[in-house]
Scaffold this active site. Sequence first.
Site, PDB file in Angstrom:
ATOM      1  N   GLU A 286      38.891  44.750  36.563  1.00  0.00           N
ATOM      2  CA  GLU A 286      38.585  43.544  35.777  1.00  0.00           C
ATOM      3  C   GLU A 286      37.790  43.908  34.527  1.00  0.00           C
ATOM      4  O   GLU A 286      38.062  43.424  33.425  1.00  0.00           O
ATOM      5  CB  GLU A 286      37.750  42.557  36.613  1.00  0.00           C
ATOM      6  CG  GLU A 286      38.450  41.992  37.829  1.00  0.00           C
ATOM      7  CD  GLU A 286      38.282  42.844  39.076  1.00  0.00           C
ATOM      8  OE1 GLU A 286      38.222  44.091  38.957  1.00  0.00           O
ATOM      9  OE2 GLU A 286      38.219  42.263  40.171  1.00  0.00           O
TER      10      GLU A 286
ATOM     11  N   GLU B 182      38.300  55.441  38.706  1.00  0.00           N
ATOM     12  CA  GLU B 182      37.165  56.025  39.439  1.00  0.00           C
ATOM     13  C   GLU B 182      36.758  57.365  38.849  1.00  0.00           C
ATOM     14  O   GLU B 182      37.419  57.903  37.955  1.00  0.00           O
ATOM     15  CB  GLU B 182      37.542  56.139  40.925  1.00  0.00           C
ATOM     16  CG  GLU B 182      37.801  54.773  41.529  1.00  0.00           C
ATOM     17  CD  GLU B 182      38.028  54.791  43.031  1.00  0.00           C
ATOM     18  OE1 GLU B 182      38.145  55.878  43.615  1.00  0.00           O
ATOM     19  OE2 GLU B 182      38.074  53.688  43.612  1.00  0.00           O
ATOM     20  N   ASN B 183      35.638  57.874  39.356  1.00  0.00           N
ATOM     21  CA  ASN B 183      35.087  59.132  38.864  1.00  0.00           C
ATOM     22  C   ASN B 183      34.374  59.844  40.008  1.00  0.00           C
ATOM     23  O   ASN B 183      33.818  59.180  40.891  1.00  0.00           O
ATOM     24  CB  ASN B 183      34.093  58.817  37.725  1.00  0.00           C
ATOM     25  CG  ASN B 183      33.727  60.050  36.950  1.00  0.00           C
ATOM     26  OD1 ASN B 183      32.909  60.852  37.387  1.00  0.00           O
ATOM     27  ND2 ASN B 183      34.331  60.220  35.797  1.00  0.00           N
ATOM     28  N   ALA B 184      34.386  61.185  39.962  1.00  0.00           N
ATOM     29  CA  ALA B 184      33.702  61.971  40.996  1.00  0.00           C
ATOM     30  C   ALA B 184      32.229  61.599  41.073  1.00  0.00           C
ATOM     31  O   ALA B 184      31.623  61.627  42.149  1.00  0.00           O
ATOM     32  CB  ALA B 184      33.852  63.455  40.702  1.00  0.00           C
TER      33      ALA B 184
ATOM     34  N   CYS C 298      34.085  41.873  42.458  1.00  0.00           N
ATOM     35  CA  CYS C 298      32.685  42.182  42.750  1.00  0.00           C
ATOM     36  C   CYS C 298      31.760  41.358  41.845  1.00  0.00           C
ATOM     37  O   CYS C 298      32.199  40.763  40.850  1.00  0.00           O
ATOM     38  CB  CYS C 298      32.423  43.676  42.582  1.00  0.00           C
ATOM     39  SG  CYS C 298      32.256  44.199  40.864  1.00  0.00           S
TER      40      CYS C 298
ATOM     41  N   CYS D  49      35.686  48.987  37.606  1.00  0.00           N
ATOM     42  CA  CYS D  49      36.658  48.089  38.229  1.00  0.00           C
ATOM     43  C   CYS D  49      37.754  47.701  37.236  1.00  0.00           C
ATOM     44  O   CYS D  49      37.552  47.745  36.012  1.00  0.00           O
ATOM     45  CB  CYS D  49      35.964  46.801  38.677  1.00  0.00           C
ATOM     46  SG  CYS D  49      34.795  47.007  40.014  1.00  0.00           S
TER      47      CYS D  49
ATOM     48  N   ASN E   1      41.576  49.866  38.001  1.00  0.00           N
ATOM     49  CA  ASN E   1      40.296  50.526  38.277  1.00  0.00           C
ATOM     50  C   ASN E   1      40.406  52.023  38.001  1.00  0.00           C
ATOM     51  O   ASN E   1      41.443  52.640  38.246  1.00  0.00           O
ATOM     52  CB  ASN E   1      39.784  50.232  39.693  1.00  0.00           C
ATOM     53  CG  ASN E   1      40.744  50.622  40.791  1.00  0.00           C
ATOM     54  OD1 ASN E   1      41.946  50.585  40.622  1.00  0.00           O
ATOM     55  ND2 ASN E   1      40.195  50.990  41.942  1.00  0.00           N
TER      56      ASN E   1
HETATM   57  N1  THU Z   1      37.378  47.339  42.533  1.00  0.00           N
HETATM   58  C1  THU Z   1      37.962  46.723  41.485  1.00  0.00           C
HETATM   59  O1  THU Z   1      38.553  47.353  40.605  1.00  0.00           O
HETATM   60  N2  THU Z   1      37.869  45.381  41.422  1.00  0.00           N
HETATM   61  C2  THU Z   1      37.316  44.597  42.378  1.00  0.00           C
HETATM   62  O2  THU Z   1      37.322  43.391  42.224  1.00  0.00           O
HETATM   63  C3  THU Z   1      36.732  45.193  43.568  1.00  0.00           C
HETATM   64  C4  THU Z   1      36.618  46.672  43.563  1.00  0.00           C
HETATM   65  C5  THU Z   1      37.504  48.792  42.621  1.00  0.00           C
HETATM   66  C6  THU Z   1      36.254  49.579  42.400  1.00  0.00           C
HETATM   67  C7  THU Z   1      36.577  50.854  43.135  1.00  0.00           C
HETATM   68  O3  THU Z   1      37.368  51.684  42.289  1.00  0.00           O
HETATM   69  C8  THU Z   1      37.459  50.396  44.277  1.00  0.00           C
HETATM   70  O4  THU Z   1      37.965  49.130  43.902  1.00  0.00           O
HETATM   71  C9  THU Z   1      36.730  50.287  45.609  1.00  0.00           C
HETATM   72  O5  THU Z   1      35.584  49.544  45.497  1.00  0.00           O
END
Ligand code: THU
Length: 160
Positions: A74, A63-65, A112, A72, A61
């Site tokens: 996946e 993320e970003n500000a 998700c 995610c 995963n």
């Molecule tokens: N996240 C995933 O990468 N995969 C999932 O199946 C559930 C959530 C990440 C998104 C975000 O970076 C962090 O987990 C919290 O939601």
Amino acid sequence: MKERKIEIPLKVYAYEELSDADRQLVDKAKEMTNHSYAPYSHFSVGAAVLLSNGETICGSNQENAAYPSGLCAERTTLFFANSQYPDVAVTTIAIAARNESGEFVEQPVSPCGACRQVMLESQWRGGRPLRILLYGNECTYELDRVEDLLPLCFTAENME
Ligand code: THU
């Protein structure tokens, strides 16, 4: 009114019970949690996909500000796999996650809704079932196809 129940078939494995190939893929997903960029959620997710040509593609995963701009593990992994190898089927995806304490989650990680939908499309593109391995410290779930993770799913066929 009638009531209907939908059953979801899934297999539950102890880590040691996984086949060598599945354990290797799960191990790659676990390893990829170290490449996660999750300074906001502190939830590190790793994914590894096996392609029908034998290649393994990994991701995590990011993320970003600006929160919604992140992605995610996946989808990062599947989009990369499908863009590198547009004509090669994804046969299996393994997913693992570590929580804020750095521990792998006890229960199998639960993708998700958006990732489930993207898995469905990757499966459709590949023209064969996409198997899913969801790792948890306690056990690993195996689902044979994406529909098992996304019952009553929406596909292009629903628009016909
Ligand atoms: N996240 C995933 O990468 N995969 C999932 O199946 C559930 C959530 C990440 C998104 C975000 O970076 C962090 O987990 C919290 O939601």
